[in-house]
Design a protein around this motif. Sequence first.
Motif, PDB file in Angstrom:
ATOM      1  N   MET A 229       7.100  33.455  86.000  1.00 53.48           N
ATOM      2  CA  MET A 229       5.832  34.183  86.184  1.00 53.48           C
ATOM      3  C   MET A 229       4.956  34.567  87.261  1.00 53.48           C
ATOM      4  O   MET A 229       4.365  35.552  87.468  1.00 53.48           O
ATOM      5  CB  MET A 229       4.846  33.464  84.995  1.00 53.48           C
ATOM      6  N   SER A 230       5.053  33.231  87.962  1.00 52.26           N
ATOM      7  CA  SER A 230       4.169  33.347  89.241  1.00 52.26           C
ATOM      8  C   SER A 230       4.851  33.537  90.518  1.00 52.26           C
ATOM      9  O   SER A 230       4.247  33.426  91.676  1.00 52.26           O
ATOM     10  CB  SER A 230       3.561  31.879  89.232  1.00 52.26           C
ATOM     11  N   ASN A 231       6.309  34.162  90.601  1.00 60.09           N
ATOM     12  CA  ASN A 231       7.006  34.401  91.522  1.00 60.09           C
ATOM     13  C   ASN A 231       7.112  33.354  92.570  1.00 60.09           C
ATOM     14  O   ASN A 231       6.730  33.433  93.899  1.00 60.09           O
ATOM     15  CB  ASN A 231       6.078  35.850  92.302  1.00 60.09           C
ATOM     16  N   GLY A 232       7.471  32.140  91.934  1.00 62.83           N
ATOM     17  CA  GLY A 232       8.090  31.141  92.794  1.00 62.83           C
ATOM     18  C   GLY A 232       7.072  29.872  92.889  1.00 62.83           C
ATOM     19  O   GLY A 232       7.444  28.991  93.519  1.00 62.83           O
ATOM     20  N   SER A 233       5.894  29.793  92.033  1.00 60.69           N
ATOM     21  CA  SER A 233       4.889  28.957  92.326  1.00 60.69           C
ATOM     22  C   SER A 233       4.688  28.202  90.895  1.00 60.69           C
ATOM     23  O   SER A 233       4.787  28.867  89.807  1.00 60.69           O
ATOM     24  CB  SER A 233       3.757  29.232  92.885  1.00 60.69           C
ATOM     25  N   VAL A 234       4.700  26.624  90.960  1.00 59.28           N
ATOM     26  CA  VAL A 234       4.413  26.362  89.815  1.00 59.28           C
ATOM     27  C   VAL A 234       3.292  24.954  90.168  1.00 59.28           C
ATOM     28  O   VAL A 234       3.306  24.324  91.400  1.00 59.28           O
ATOM     29  CB  VAL A 234       5.336  25.719  89.319  1.00 59.28           C
ATOM     30  N   CYS A 235       2.419  24.805  89.246  1.00 64.92           N
ATOM     31  CA  CYS A 235       1.536  23.561  89.464  1.00 64.92           C
ATOM     32  C   CYS A 235       1.845  22.547  88.287  1.00 64.92           C
ATOM     33  O   CYS A 235       1.566  22.930  87.024  1.00 64.92           O
ATOM     34  CB  CYS A 235       0.066  24.035  89.228  1.00 64.92           C
ATOM     35  N   ILE A 236       1.844  21.320  88.676  1.00 66.50           N
ATOM     36  CA  ILE A 236       2.177  20.344  87.573  1.00 66.50           C
ATOM     37  C   ILE A 236       0.730  19.479  87.373  1.00 66.50           C
ATOM     38  O   ILE A 236       0.564  18.739  88.745  1.00 66.50           O
ATOM     39  CB  ILE A 236       3.327  19.431  87.895  1.00 66.50           C
ATOM     40  N   SER A 237      -0.063  19.411  86.473  1.00 66.59           N
ATOM     41  CA  SER A 237      -1.148  18.774  86.391  1.00 66.59           C
ATOM     42  C   SER A 237      -1.093  17.620  85.379  1.00 66.59           C
ATOM     43  O   SER A 237      -0.270  17.933  84.387  1.00 66.59           O
ATOM     44  CB  SER A 237      -2.295  19.555  85.873  1.00 66.59           C
ATOM     45  N   HIS A 238      -1.032  16.352  86.052  1.00 68.37           N
ATOM     46  CA  HIS A 238      -0.832  15.182  85.142  1.00 68.37           C
ATOM     47  C   HIS A 238      -1.968  14.153  84.985  1.00 68.37           C
ATOM     48  O   HIS A 238      -2.730  14.262  86.135  1.00 68.37           O
ATOM     49  CB  HIS A 238       0.389  14.502  85.741  1.00 68.37           C
TER      50      HIS A 238
END
Length: 620
Positions: A229-238
């Motif tokens: 969805m973001s063209n290769g980026s992801v954020c993991i919030s924990h």
Amino acid sequence: MGLDKIVVVGARENNLKNITVEIPRDKLVVITGLSGSGKSSLAFDTIYAEGQRRYVESLSAYARQFLGQMDKPDVDHIEGLSPAVSIDQKSASKNPRSTVGTVTEIYDYLRILFARAGTPFCPNGHGPIERQSTDQIVDRVLELPDGSRLQVLAPIVRGRKGEYKKEIAEAAKAGYVRVRVDGDMYEVTDDIPMDRYKQHTIEVVVDRLVKKDGLDRRLADSVESALKMSNGSVCISHQNADGGDWLDEQFSESYSCAECGFNLPEPEPRAFSFNSPYGACPDCTGLGTKTEFDVDLIVPDWTRPVRNGAIAPFVYKSGETREWWPDVLTAVGEKYGFDAYQPINLLTPEQLELIWHGIKEPVVVSMKFASGERKFNANWEGVFTILRKKYEQTESDWVKRDLEQYMTTKPCPTCKGQRLKPETLSVKIDGKSIADITCLAVEEASAFFDRLPKKLNKRQMAIAERAVKEIQERLRFLNNVGLSYLTLDRNARTLAGGEAQRIRLATQIGSGLMGCLYVLDEPSIGLHQRDNQKLIATLERLRDIGNTVIVVEHDEETMLAADWLIDLGPGAGEHGGEIINEGSLPDFLAKAGGTADWLNGTKEIAVPKVRRKPRSKCPL
């Protein structure tokens, strides 16, 4: 006549007087004698020239057409020749792009090293940029404590102005129900407050999880969806199981900064070459310098009036101003509040900026003629633009030479003389870019690469081991020939003859060739006496790996280290060209006459008992 020697019969090149000489193979041979006695005629014009000619003749007719026909030296015949390599003082590269690093091939290994083992950094100060696969991202998340709350976020907008209602509607259509906007959580159906004139960051909540066993598959699917969805980026919030603040970790499957979105293409060796458009600074095309018009040369006298002689390129040698530029400057002054008849040093920086770089609006120029006054509109592009256009458009060599007197060569303002693109310079190893390393002297670079294996991780070392070893070897060779002070980015055109010759010598040792004939022309020239033994050790190493080394030399230490000595003389020019002594060092010294007398100490230049006194003290 065996294969253990080179036999020259009837050499008559230049001032050589039909000499015959036998030179042992695989030995260090020194040819000495007075300047002009025929040393170079024997070594270069006879032995090397014939070796090269025979090599060229052994090639195919197709190859020979590109190399040209080589004349046979004036000699009856030569036996026992090997492929010959000349290392003389005229072999320095004249290419403005050649450096010590490129000539020695060290830079080629540096490019491979940085492309394969370098770590990209964000030029905006956001730290290292790492590329992670889905598995690596999942493994990192699974390291969190059990019970941790997780959110997988897909950043679809990062730090851009606008309202982005369309993007949020598309996320809702895809089945997602939550988004995080500027750090606050909303439902996609909410009326989310967004100012179209302020920057926003929008992240779609792809999944919400709790860390526990058996989470691998679901987590991997969610991460893949977010990356897509973001063209290769992801954020993991924990968040920890016992509460506390939510912490964000940014990941990317490409070389892209998760904070500012800076993108770096896949590093490859050509991206680190300033001779390639893929890596060269676009402003200076990889030269590292730009030749531009210099204010201090354009205005030699700052006390002169603006329109009457201050700007030198607008003035003829007779003192008369050129064309109609003075009248345009007068009009510019009238419009922007300065008098073009006053000295240029009285103008403010803002007014000078108008003169150098021009104005956007046309000005009304008034010119007086015998028949009356004429007014017209004119554009003032600025002194620099006018001179640059004239320089680039003229076909007259005289005009170019005239304008070049107002130009100076300075480091490129874009790359600061480092020759490469900013994204290339952002790739570092142990905190240094490739330009930082080439700025080091050979001795400092050698110490850096000796320490480097301890600074690299296991993966980097597996990739870099061979390249680091080759770089260390070549740096060691440069150290051994007394060039520890040279920097790797030193332009090859600025090298002295002796320096260029010793660089080629170090390169030849690095090549590891055996069975060759090397001919050198006074390699000790310009070398400090303390480094002489290093040079001699290098020559001996070249001999020990199976080569014949012939050195034309006057240096005493080199002669005393030789396996075989040949002395030409007795005089110079027509009085030389004869062999007056030859043999191994003990046999050579046992004979009287020529150079042997000076080596034995039977002849010497006495130290003057009385020295001239200077007439006055040196002002320095």
